[in-house]
Design a protein around this motif. Structure first.
Motif, mmCIF file in Angstrom:
data_model
loop_
_atom_site.group_PDB
_atom_site.id
_atom_site.type_symbol
_atom_site.label_atom_id
_atom_site.label_comp_id
_atom_site.label_asym_id
_atom_site.label_seq_id
_atom_site.Cartn_x
_atom_site.Cartn_y
_atom_site.Cartn_z
ATOM 1 N N ILE A 1 -5.266 2.458 13.857
ATOM 2 C CA ILE A 1 -4.522 2.964 12.688
ATOM 3 C C ILE A 1 -3.153 2.295 12.606
ATOM 4 N N ALA A 2 -2.435 2.270 13.721
ATOM 5 C CA ALA A 2 -1.110 1.639 13.738
ATOM 6 C C ALA A 2 -1.211 0.154 13.410
ATOM 7 N N LEU A 3 -2.254 -0.482 13.921
ATOM 8 C CA LEU A 3 -2.456 -1.912 13.694
ATOM 9 C C LEU A 3 -2.695 -2.204 12.216
ATOM 10 N N PHE A 4 -3.526 -1.397 11.587
ATOM 11 C CA PHE A 4 -3.852 -1.620 10.163
ATOM 12 C C PHE A 4 -2.595 -1.557 9.297
ATOM 13 N N PHE A 5 -1.846 -0.475 9.423
ATOM 14 C CA PHE A 5 -0.664 -0.323 8.577
ATOM 15 C C PHE A 5 0.455 -1.282 9.000
ATOM 16 N N GLY A 6 0.578 -1.538 10.296
ATOM 17 C CA GLY A 6 1.591 -2.480 10.755
ATOM 18 C C GLY A 6 1.338 -3.887 10.254
ATOM 19 N N ILE A 7 0.060 -4.298 10.248
ATOM 20 C CA ILE A 7 -0.280 -5.633 9.743
ATOM 21 C C ILE A 7 0.033 -5.745 8.259
ATOM 22 N N ILE A 8 -0.351 -4.729 7.486
ATOM 23 C CA ILE A 8 -0.091 -4.764 6.039
ATOM 24 C C ILE A 8 1.403 -4.873 5.754
ATOM 25 N N VAL A 9 2.189 -4.024 6.404
ATOM 26 C CA VAL A 9 3.640 -4.040 6.195
ATOM 27 C C VAL A 9 4.233 -5.377 6.629
ATOM 28 N N GLY A 10 3.848 -5.858 7.808
ATOM 29 C CA GLY A 10 4.398 -7.107 8.321
ATOM 30 C C GLY A 10 4.024 -8.310 7.476
ATOM 31 N N LEU A 11 2.765 -8.354 7.005
ATOM 32 C CA LEU A 11 2.320 -9.488 6.188
ATOM 33 C C LEU A 11 3.106 -9.577 4.881
ATOM 34 N N PHE A 12 3.190 -8.472 4.169
ATOM 35 C CA PHE A 12 3.849 -8.506 2.863
ATOM 36 C C PHE A 12 5.362 -8.666 2.995
ATOM 37 N N ALA A 13 5.951 -8.012 3.985
ATOM 38 C CA ALA A 13 7.393 -8.138 4.181
ATOM 39 C C ALA A 13 7.768 -9.568 4.563
ATOM 40 N N GLY A 14 6.999 -10.169 5.463
ATOM 41 C CA GLY A 14 7.313 -11.518 5.908
ATOM 42 C C GLY A 14 7.020 -12.574 4.866
ATOM 43 N N TYR A 15 5.941 -12.393 4.111
ATOM 44 C CA TYR A 15 5.552 -13.432 3.147
ATOM 45 C C TYR A 15 6.421 -13.410 1.892
ATOM 46 N N TYR A 16 6.626 -12.222 1.339
ATOM 47 C CA TYR A 16 7.367 -12.141 0.080
ATOM 48 C C TYR A 16 8.881 -12.171 0.288
ATOM 49 N N GLY A 17 9.356 -11.594 1.399
ATOM 50 C CA GLY A 17 10.792 -11.573 1.652
ATOM 51 C C GLY A 17 11.539 -10.790 0.577
ATOM 52 N N GLY A 18 12.834 -11.041 0.472
ATOM 53 C CA GLY A 18 13.645 -10.441 -0.584
ATOM 54 C C GLY A 18 13.601 -8.929 -0.590
ATOM 55 N N LEU A 19 13.391 -8.348 -1.785
ATOM 56 C CA LEU A 19 13.419 -6.900 -1.954
ATOM 57 C C LEU A 19 12.262 -6.227 -1.220
ATOM 58 N N VAL A 20 11.080 -6.861 -1.265
ATOM 59 C CA VAL A 20 9.924 -6.293 -0.571
ATOM 60 C C VAL A 20 10.213 -6.182 0.924
ATOM 61 N N ASP A 21 10.759 -7.242 1.492
ATOM 62 C CA ASP A 21 11.099 -7.248 2.915
ATOM 63 C C ASP A 21 12.137 -6.175 3.226
ATOM 64 N N THR A 22 13.141 -6.056 2.379
ATOM 65 C CA THR A 22 14.217 -5.079 2.593
ATOM 66 C C THR A 22 13.677 -3.652 2.592
ATOM 67 N N ILE A 23 12.834 -3.336 1.589
ATOM 68 C CA ILE A 23 12.309 -1.970 1.468
ATOM 69 C C ILE A 23 11.426 -1.622 2.662
ATOM 70 N N PHE A 24 10.485 -2.513 2.970
ATOM 71 C CA PHE A 24 9.558 -2.245 4.068
ATOM 72 C C PHE A 24 10.282 -2.144 5.414
ATOM 73 N N MET A 25 11.135 -3.103 5.693
ATOM 74 C CA MET A 25 11.748 -3.151 7.017
ATOM 75 C C MET A 25 12.818 -2.085 7.207
ATOM 76 N N ARG A 26 13.461 -1.643 6.130
ATOM 77 C CA ARG A 26 14.390 -0.519 6.297
ATOM 78 C C ARG A 26 13.627 0.755 6.623
ATOM 79 N N GLY A 27 12.425 0.918 6.056
ATOM 80 C CA GLY A 27 11.592 2.051 6.439
ATOM 81 C C GLY A 27 11.180 1.969 7.902
ATOM 82 N N ILE A 28 10.853 0.760 8.352
ATOM 83 C CA ILE A 28 10.516 0.554 9.760
ATOM 84 C C ILE A 28 11.721 0.866 10.647
ATOM 85 N N ASP A 29 12.903 0.434 10.218
ATOM 86 C CA ASP A 29 14.122 0.715 10.998
ATOM 87 C C ASP A 29 14.378 2.211 11.131
ATOM 88 N N ILE A 30 14.070 2.962 10.068
ATOM 89 C CA ILE A 30 14.244 4.423 10.123
ATOM 90 C C ILE A 30 13.321 5.018 11.181
#
Length: 297
Positions: A108-137
């Motif tokens: 379960i952790a792997l599935f959601f972690g991969i999705i978040v990491g793939l989109f945050a890393g590939y698109y960058g910018g606002l997508v990266d900021t939103i996803f990774m700030r949630g991860i930081d929380i």
């Protein structure tokens, strides 16, 4: 002509993949500790699956006149617990639950972690900021405290504990995948795919994701052990699996009141957790070295 050409194009790729797999297996076999860890883990899984065939005792039937029998007495190889239940039987059935919880929580952790990491890393910018700030929380809270808070909201139970430790594990995989994607998205093969008109989703899932699998596999193998310990710890605190469930953390918790008179009730479940986690760590270390031989060098 076109079908022949496609076959010619596909065959080398399939051959190369088989060669990589054989090379990986050859490297892994060289690591005797990793092979031993894999054999022990596989044995535990088989014992858990075949539990009904290996013992005639029921893991939940209380026999009060056989309470706390020492190992080797009364036909009980590892003795009985405070309710007269055969300890070896409960360990077999507990292997099903404890190992299953670890693997499912990692999945379960792997599935959601991969999705978040793939989109945050590939698109960058606002997508990266939103996803990774949630991860930081999520990462701002201590892991155990966050898991306890989630269970407090969902209520105690095995399923709730599994969901809690899975949520806690998502940031771990998201950060690993994001870091790998950041180094891959500027590579020549990605630029070539874009020039050929490939869509972003095709590039992400067909070309970038396969190249992130090596660190993910290693991380997941090592993390299963942590998940098993976390689930057992929550059960020990009364927040995970509930008595009389045959789960190693529950068995540890039930046996702590009898450490002086019947230490085997807690020793054997604790020893099972230790052996499984050690075997997973040995296997994970071997996979890390096999997937990236430069680390061993």
């Amino acid at each position: 002509m076109s079908s022949t050409g496609s076959e010619i194009a596909v065959k080398p790729q399939g051959t190369a993949q088989r060669t990589k797999t054989r090379e990986l297996w050859r490297r892994l076999k060289k690591d005797k500790f990793a092979v031993a860890g894999g054999i022990v883990l596989l044995t535990v899984i088989i014992l858990g699956i075949a539990a009904p065939l290996l013992t005639s005792y029921n893991p939940y039937d209380a026999v009060l006149d056989q309470r706390l029998l020492p190992p080797g007495t009364g036909g009980h190889l590892l003795g009985t617990d405070q309710m007269g239940r055969d300890l070896l039987t409960r360990l077999f059935y507990g292997a099903r639950i404890s190992v299953m919880v670890g693997f499912v929580a990692v999945a379960i952790a792997l599935f959601f972690g991969i999705i978040v990491g793939l989109f945050a890393g590939y698109y960058g910018g606002l997508v990266d900021t939103i996803f990774m700030r949630g991860i930081d929380i999520l990462m701002a809270f201590p892991y155990v405290l966050l898991a306890i808070a989630i269970i407090a909201a969902l209520g105690p139970g095995l399923f709730q504990a599994m969901i809690a430790i899975a949520i806690v594990g998502i940031p771990y995989y998201a950060r690993i995948v994001r870091g790998t994607v950041l180094s891959l998205r500027e590579k020549e093969f990605v630029e070539a795919e874009k020039a050929l008109g490939a869509g972003n989703l095709r590039i992400i899932f067909k070309h970038i994701l396969p190249n992130t699998m090596a660190p993910i596999i290693v991380a997941a193998t090592l993390d299963v052990g942590w998940m098993i310990i976390a689930a057992a710890g929550l059960s020990f605190l009364g927040l995970g699996a509930q008595p009389p469930t045959a789960e190693w953390g529950v068995m540890l918790s039930e046996g702590r009141n009898f450490l002086r008179v019947a230490p085997w009730v807690s020793i054997f479940p604790g020893l099972c957790i230790f052996i499984v986690v050690l075997s997973l760590n040995l296997l994970g270390d071997g996979l890390r070295d096999a997937l990236d031989p430069r680390l061993k060098e």
